[in-house]
Design a protein around this motif. Structure first.
Motif, PDB file in Angstrom:
ATOM      1  N   VAL A   1       0.843  -1.198   0.000  1.00 12.79           N
ATOM      2  CA  VAL A   1       0.000   0.000   0.000  1.00 12.79           C
ATOM      3  C   VAL A   1       0.878   1.248   0.000  1.00 12.79           C
ATOM      4  O   VAL A   1       1.935   1.287   0.635  1.00 12.79           O
ATOM      5  CB  VAL A   1      -0.973   0.024   1.205  1.00 12.79           C
ATOM      6  CG1 VAL A   1      -2.021  -1.065   1.050  1.00 12.79           C
ATOM      7  CG2 VAL A   1      -0.239  -0.113   2.520  1.00 12.79           C
ATOM      8  N   THR A   2       0.419   2.256  -0.718  1.00 14.25           N
ATOM      9  CA  THR A   2       1.139   3.522  -0.851  1.00 14.25           C
ATOM     10  C   THR A   2       0.208   4.653  -0.447  1.00 14.25           C
ATOM     11  O   THR A   2      -0.969   4.666  -0.831  1.00 14.25           O
ATOM     12  CB  THR A   2       1.583   3.739  -2.308  1.00 14.25           C
ATOM     13  OG1 THR A   2       2.445   2.660  -2.701  1.00 14.25           O
ATOM     14  CG2 THR A   2       2.328   5.065  -2.460  1.00 14.25           C
ATOM     15  N   PHE A   3       0.729   5.603   0.320  1.00 15.18           N
ATOM     16  CA  PHE A   3      -0.063   6.738   0.759  1.00 15.18           C
ATOM     17  C   PHE A   3       0.573   8.029   0.266  1.00 15.18           C
ATOM     18  O   PHE A   3       1.767   8.263   0.460  1.00 15.18           O
ATOM     19  CB  PHE A   3      -0.210   6.736   2.281  1.00 15.18           C
ATOM     20  CG  PHE A   3      -1.003   5.560   2.773  1.00 15.18           C
ATOM     21  CD1 PHE A   3      -2.382   5.565   2.695  1.00 15.18           C
ATOM     22  CD2 PHE A   3      -0.365   4.428   3.270  1.00 15.18           C
ATOM     23  CE1 PHE A   3      -3.126   4.465   3.121  1.00 15.18           C
ATOM     24  CE2 PHE A   3      -1.093   3.330   3.710  1.00 15.18           C
ATOM     25  CZ  PHE A   3      -2.477   3.353   3.629  1.00 15.18           C
ATOM     26  N   VAL A   4      -0.256   8.848  -0.380  1.00 11.84           N
ATOM     27  CA  VAL A   4       0.210  10.062  -1.034  1.00 11.84           C
ATOM     28  C   VAL A   4      -0.448  11.259  -0.383  1.00 11.84           C
ATOM     29  O   VAL A   4      -1.696  11.300  -0.265  1.00 11.84           O
ATOM     30  CB  VAL A   4      -0.116  10.041  -2.543  1.00 11.84           C
ATOM     31  CG1 VAL A   4       0.361  11.320  -3.220  1.00 11.84           C
ATOM     32  CG2 VAL A   4       0.487   8.802  -3.199  1.00 11.84           C
ATOM     33  N   HIS A   5       0.345  12.234   0.023  1.00 14.70           N
ATOM     34  CA  HIS A   5      -0.194  13.487   0.568  1.00 14.70           C
ATOM     35  C   HIS A   5      -0.524  14.395  -0.608  1.00 14.70           C
ATOM     36  O   HIS A   5       0.359  14.984  -1.230  1.00 14.70           O
ATOM     37  CB  HIS A   5       0.836  14.148   1.491  1.00 14.70           C
ATOM     38  CG  HIS A   5       0.396  15.491   1.997  1.00 14.70           C
ATOM     39  ND1 HIS A   5       1.232  16.574   2.038  1.00 14.70           N
ATOM     40  CD2 HIS A   5      -0.805  15.918   2.457  1.00 14.70           C
ATOM     41  CE1 HIS A   5       0.574  17.618   2.506  1.00 14.70           C
ATOM     42  NE2 HIS A   5      -0.663  17.241   2.772  1.00 14.70           N
ATOM     43  N   ASP A   6      -1.830  14.477  -0.923  1.00 19.40           N
ATOM     44  CA  ASP A   6      -2.241  15.254  -2.086  1.00 19.40           C
ATOM     45  C   ASP A   6      -3.747  15.505  -1.984  1.00 19.40           C
ATOM     46  O   ASP A   6      -4.449  14.892  -1.175  1.00 19.40           O
ATOM     47  CB  ASP A   6      -1.915  14.492  -3.381  1.00 19.40           C
ATOM     48  CG  ASP A   6      -1.849  15.407  -4.601  1.00 19.40           C
ATOM     49  OD1 ASP A   6      -2.073  16.626  -4.442  1.00 19.40           O
ATOM     50  OD2 ASP A   6      -1.588  14.902  -5.709  1.00 19.40           O
ATOM     51  N   ASP A   7      -4.228  16.379  -2.830  1.00 22.08           N
ATOM     52  CA  ASP A   7      -5.658  16.658  -2.933  1.00 22.08           C
ATOM     53  C   ASP A   7      -6.311  15.541  -3.751  1.00 22.08           C
ATOM     54  O   ASP A   7      -5.948  15.333  -4.911  1.00 22.08           O
ATOM     55  CB  ASP A   7      -5.859  18.017  -3.595  1.00 22.08           C
ATOM     56  CG  ASP A   7      -7.314  18.453  -3.614  1.00 22.08           C
ATOM     57  OD1 ASP A   7      -8.189  17.653  -3.224  1.00 22.08           O
ATOM     58  OD2 ASP A   7      -7.573  19.597  -4.026  1.00 22.08           O
ATOM     59  N   ALA A   8      -7.265  14.835  -3.147  1.00 21.64           N
ATOM     60  CA  ALA A   8      -7.910  13.719  -3.842  1.00 21.64           C
ATOM     61  C   ALA A   8      -8.912  14.184  -4.883  1.00 21.64           C
ATOM     62  O   ALA A   8      -9.311  13.401  -5.750  1.00 21.64           O
ATOM     63  CB  ALA A   8      -8.604  12.806  -2.832  1.00 21.64           C
ATOM     64  N   ALA A   9      -9.330  15.434  -4.821  1.00 26.46           N
ATOM     65  CA  ALA A   9     -10.311  15.944  -5.783  1.00 26.46           C
ATOM     66  C   ALA A   9      -9.737  15.864  -7.190  1.00 26.46           C
ATOM     67  O   ALA A   9      -8.666  16.394  -7.479  1.00 26.46           O
ATOM     68  CB  ALA A   9     -10.686  17.378  -5.442  1.00 26.46           C
ATOM     69  N   GLY A  10     -10.433  15.169  -8.072  1.00 26.10           N
ATOM     70  CA  GLY A  10      -9.981  15.046  -9.456  1.00 26.10           C
ATOM     71  C   GLY A  10      -8.978  13.952  -9.702  1.00 26.10           C
ATOM     72  O   GLY A  10      -8.573  13.735 -10.854  1.00 26.10           O
ATOM     73  N   HIS A  11      -8.573  13.219  -8.653  1.00 31.52           N
ATOM     74  CA  HIS A  11      -7.546  12.189  -8.841  1.00 31.52           C
ATOM     75  C   HIS A  11      -8.118  10.984  -9.586  1.00 31.52           C
ATOM     76  O   HIS A  11      -9.162  10.447  -9.226  1.00 31.52           O
ATOM     77  CB  HIS A  11      -6.992  11.728  -7.498  1.00 31.52           C
ATOM     78  CG  HIS A  11      -5.914  10.690  -7.633  1.00 31.52           C
ATOM     79  ND1 HIS A  11      -4.583  11.011  -7.734  1.00 31.52           N
ATOM     80  CD2 HIS A  11      -5.988   9.333  -7.701  1.00 31.52           C
ATOM     81  CE1 HIS A  11      -3.880   9.911  -7.854  1.00 31.52           C
ATOM     82  NE2 HIS A  11      -4.706   8.877  -7.842  1.00 31.52           N
TER      83      HIS A  11
END
Length: 248
Positions: free
Chosen positions: A88-98
């Motif tokens: 599993v990978t966790f990304v610090h980012d805005d999920a909107a539009g991903h």
């Protein structure tokens, strides 16, 4: 880029940032009949408990996207703790539009449908990452019973009664959006208590350690008022569930 700091404070000790308990989260994973190697995308993944435990228990691989730097760091630590950091990978980012680069078997937004401007927009967003025949997971509040006024709805932290639907109406709305409801897992009042009441000890300990912080007055106000507000309003009127959907 981050969520408002108050949420990083009040939910910093949470592993699950919604009223679903660990037991119910495990039952949901089993109910979805997850296969080893299934790809899961989680938009608004919080502290990563869903992806991490499902990787441990079912062998899924997954990616979580979340705007909270605190929760993303906690998710990475949890993956290491459970021995699934290679899955599993966790990304610090805005999920909107991903949108996932590779189609996934399960696309989830469990409690953050604001990223798509509501349920309809979030379903459309998740659908862009989903393989044919895949499952979408939507976490969403609903009214256990209708509040008598918009003022009471606001005391449940809604903007108005119209913000949420009764459970039968919510389920019917998924059908109008072209989806079959194929599973659901509903929070109970014990789950609500664990989600809400756990914040109070976190806030008290944070206040003891940070009396001069710029948010101390806000946290003190919340700690003073939230137990009574929650017991009188949210606990009585608001439900919450995770709904598994498939395109018709």
């Amino acid at each position: 880029m981050d969520i408002p700091r108050i949420f990083n404070i009040t939910e910093s000790a949470h592993r699950i940032h919604n009223p679903i308990t660990p037991d119910k989260l495990a039952v949901l994973g089993a109910a979805l009949r997850l296969e080893p190697g299934a790809r899961v995308l989680d938009l608004g993944s919080g502290s990563g408990e869903m992806l991490c435990t499902w990787a441990r228990d079912h062998g899924i691989v997954g990616t979580g996207i979340d705007m909270s730097s605190v929760f993303t760091a906690q998710a990475r630590r949890r993956a290491a703790e459970l021995g699934v950091a290679d899955r599993v990978t966790f990304v610090h980012d805005d999920a909107a539009g991903h949108v996932a680069a590779e189609k996934v078997d399960v696309a989830a937004c469990v409690g953050a449908t604001w990223i798509g401007g509501g349920v309809a927009g979030t379903i459309a967003l998740l659908d862009r990452s989903l393989r044919d025949g895949g499952i979408m997971l939507i976490g969403e509040p609903y009214w256990r019973r209708l509040p008598p006024s918009d003022d009471v709805a606001r005391r449940c932290l809604a903007g108005a009664i119209s913000d949420f639907l009764l459970l039968p109406d919510l389920l019917a709305s998924f059908g109008r959006l072209g989806c079959d409801v194929v599973e659901m897992m509903l929070a109970d009042q014990d789950g609500w208590d664990r989600y809400e009441a756990a914040k109070w000890l976190t806030m008290r300990r944070w206040l003891d350690a940070n009396p001069d912080d710029e948010l101390a007055a806000e946290v003190r106000s919340l700690l003073t008022t939230e137990p009574e507000r929650y017991a009188a309003f949210t606990r009585e009127y608001l439900g919450w569930g995770v709904f598994a959907l498939m395109r018709r």
